[in-house]
Design a protein around this motif. Structure first.
Motif, short mmCIF file in Angstrom:
data_model
loop_
_atom_site.label_atom_id
_atom_site.label_comp_id
_atom_site.label_asym_id
_atom_site.label_seq_id
_atom_site.Cartn_x
_atom_site.Cartn_y
_atom_site.Cartn_z
N UNK A 1 -2.23 4.40 8.24
CA UNK A 1 -1.98 3.81 7.11
C UNK A 1 -1.14 2.93 6.57
N UNK A 2 0.01 2.76 7.60
CA UNK A 2 1.00 1.84 7.33
C UNK A 2 0.52 0.21 7.59
N UNK A 3 -0.16 0.45 8.79
CA UNK A 3 -0.97 -1.00 9.27
C UNK A 3 -1.85 -1.44 7.96
N UNK A 4 -2.33 -0.56 7.61
CA UNK A 4 -3.48 -0.92 6.48
C UNK A 4 -2.76 -1.52 5.30
N UNK A 5 -1.63 -0.55 4.83
CA UNK A 5 -0.96 -0.93 3.72
C UNK A 5 -0.24 -2.35 3.93
N UNK A 6 0.30 -2.82 5.05
CA UNK A 6 0.99 -4.12 5.33
C UNK A 6 -0.39 -5.37 5.22
N UNK A 7 -1.38 -4.74 5.62
CA UNK A 7 -2.75 -5.90 5.80
C UNK A 7 -3.09 -5.96 4.16
N UNK A 8 -2.89 -5.01 3.48
CA UNK A 8 -3.63 -4.99 1.91
C UNK A 8 -2.54 -5.85 1.15
N UNK A 9 -1.24 -5.80 1.34
CA UNK A 9 -0.28 -6.49 0.70
C UNK A 9 -0.27 -8.11 1.04
N UNK A 10 -0.44 -8.41 2.44
CA UNK A 10 -0.63 -9.58 2.86
C UNK A 10 -2.05 -10.35 2.20
N UNK A 11 -3.06 -9.55 2.20
CA UNK A 11 -4.43 -10.10 1.73
C UNK A 11 -4.29 -10.17 0.30
N UNK A 12 -3.46 -9.50 -0.58
CA UNK A 12 -3.59 -9.65 -1.96
C UNK A 12 -2.61 -11.11 -2.15
N UNK A 13 -1.53 -11.19 -1.43
CA UNK A 13 -0.74 -12.40 -1.48
C UNK A 13 -1.29 -13.72 -1.03
N UNK A 14 -2.29 -13.70 -0.19
CA UNK A 14 -3.21 -14.56 0.19
C UNK A 14 -4.32 -14.92 -0.70
N UNK A 15 -4.61 -13.89 -1.57
CA UNK A 15 -5.99 -13.95 -2.62
C UNK A 15 -7.05 -13.58 -1.76
N UNK A 16 -7.12 -13.18 -0.72
CA UNK A 16 -8.25 -12.80 0.10
C UNK A 16 -8.79 -11.30 -0.35
N UNK A 17 -8.01 -10.50 -0.96
CA UNK A 17 -8.07 -9.21 -1.57
C UNK A 17 -7.84 -8.73 -2.80
N UNK A 18 -8.85 -8.34 -3.80
CA UNK A 18 -8.28 -8.22 -5.01
C UNK A 18 -7.58 -6.83 -4.98
N UNK A 19 -6.90 -6.88 -6.23
CA UNK A 19 -6.04 -5.68 -6.42
C UNK A 19 -6.80 -4.32 -6.47
N UNK A 20 -7.95 -4.47 -7.18
CA UNK A 20 -8.68 -3.30 -7.40
C UNK A 20 -9.40 -2.83 -6.13
N UNK A 21 -9.75 -3.79 -5.04
CA UNK A 21 -10.42 -3.26 -3.95
C UNK A 21 -9.09 -2.69 -3.01
N UNK A 22 -7.93 -3.47 -3.00
CA UNK A 22 -6.88 -2.83 -2.28
C UNK A 22 -6.50 -1.57 -2.86
N UNK A 23 -6.54 -1.32 -4.07
CA UNK A 23 -6.35 0.30 -4.47
C UNK A 23 -7.30 1.01 -3.61
N UNK A 24 -8.50 0.62 -3.81
CA UNK A 24 -9.64 1.61 -3.34
C UNK A 24 -9.30 1.98 -1.80
N UNK A 25 -8.94 0.89 -1.09
CA UNK A 25 -8.46 0.90 0.27
C UNK A 25 -7.39 1.83 0.68
N UNK A 26 -6.33 1.91 -0.44
CA UNK A 26 -5.05 2.47 -0.09
C UNK A 26 -5.44 3.87 -0.64
N UNK A 27 -6.24 4.24 -1.70
CA UNK A 27 -6.86 5.50 -1.88
C UNK A 27 -7.62 6.13 -0.69
N UNK A 28 -8.35 5.41 0.08
CA UNK A 28 -8.83 5.69 1.27
C UNK A 28 -8.01 6.54 2.28
#
Length: 248
Positions: free
Chosen positions: A167-194
């Motif tokens: 969970x922590x690893x995926x959270x860090x990945x999501x934050x980095x991907x959002x910053x890089x513009x490779x992951x949208x905020x909505x999909x990041x939210x879906x991933x964190x919900x998972x």
């Protein structure tokens, strides 16, 4: 009809069998929810949600029959050689509730899948590794309960930490991907919900593991900073107080 010890044991054994089937049912729901999430298969998500109705109905029936058996044994003052039969029925009711909550977490994921776009979303591979780990935990805790396997239950206790690390690893990945513009905020939210629902499943699985250990050995385990320990024994490296009244 007078309840005998043999009657009690037969009915308890039948309830345990029903609980084992419920565990398999819940694992199927979780697998459907995960598969639907990663593939975008709404039919699987819908099947998981439908299966939850069956699980809810069985949850109520198992608890009803367990309480009725316990009440009947108390009313007739059924003699028991030790506390094991009572631990078994009380544990069963608690385990039943934990499995129902795991199913609820799976439904949350399935409902999130229905809100996703029709195209499969590419999530980080570690997310699939995490869900595979949770499925493995569901398999192991079902087996541990069915077989009253104390050793396997203790392995499940340790597995919760692995899920939280994912969970922590995926959270860090999501934050980095959002910053890089490779992951949208909505999909990041879906991933964190998972990942949040996976962590919740892991927590409920450890609750079941605690109950398995309690039923099979009578030991009460608790999580401390040093790890999982039997509450009846001091945690590793605990300071000696010399008395029950605290440090002298």
């Amino acid at each position: 009809m007078t309840l005998t010890t043999d009657d009690y044991n037969r009915r308890l054994l039948r309830l345990r069998g029903e609980m084992t089937e419920q565990a398999r049912r819940v694992r199927t729901l979780v697998e459907l929810a995960f598969d639907g999430f990663f593939t975008g298969d709404k039919a699987r998500a819908e099947r998981a949600i439908e299966l939850d109705d069956e699980i809810d109905n069985e949850d109520v029936e198992i608890e009803r029959r367990a309480v009725a058996l316990l009440a009947e044994a108390a009313r007739e003052a059924l003699p028991m050689p030790d506390e094991a039969p009572l631990r078994a029925i009380l544990t069963l009711v608690k385990v039943n509730n934990e499995f129902e909550r795991i199913a609820d977490a799976g439904v949350e994921i399935a409902e999130r899948t229905l809100a996703l776009s029709g195209d499969p979303v590419v999530f980080p591979p570690v997310a699939r590794v995490m869900t595979n780990s949770v499925v493995g935990i569901m398999r192991d805790i079902g087996r541990a309960y069915d077989r009253q396997d104390n050793a396997l239950a203790r392995l499940v206790l340790q597995a919760e930490d692995t899920v939280l690390k994912f969970k922590d690893e995926i959270g860090r990945h999501s934050e980095a991907a959002i910053a890089e513009g490779t992951l949208g905020v909505e999909l990041a939210f879906d991933l964190m919900e998972l990942t949040s629902q996976c962590a919740m499943m892991g927590a409920h699985a450890t609750n079941i593991a605690e109950q398995v250990i309690y039923e099979s050995t009578g030991a009460i385990v608790r999580h401390t900073a040093e790890g999982w320990v039997d509450a009846k024994t001091p945690p590793p490296n605990a300071p000696s107080t010399g008395s029950d009244n605290g440090p002298g």
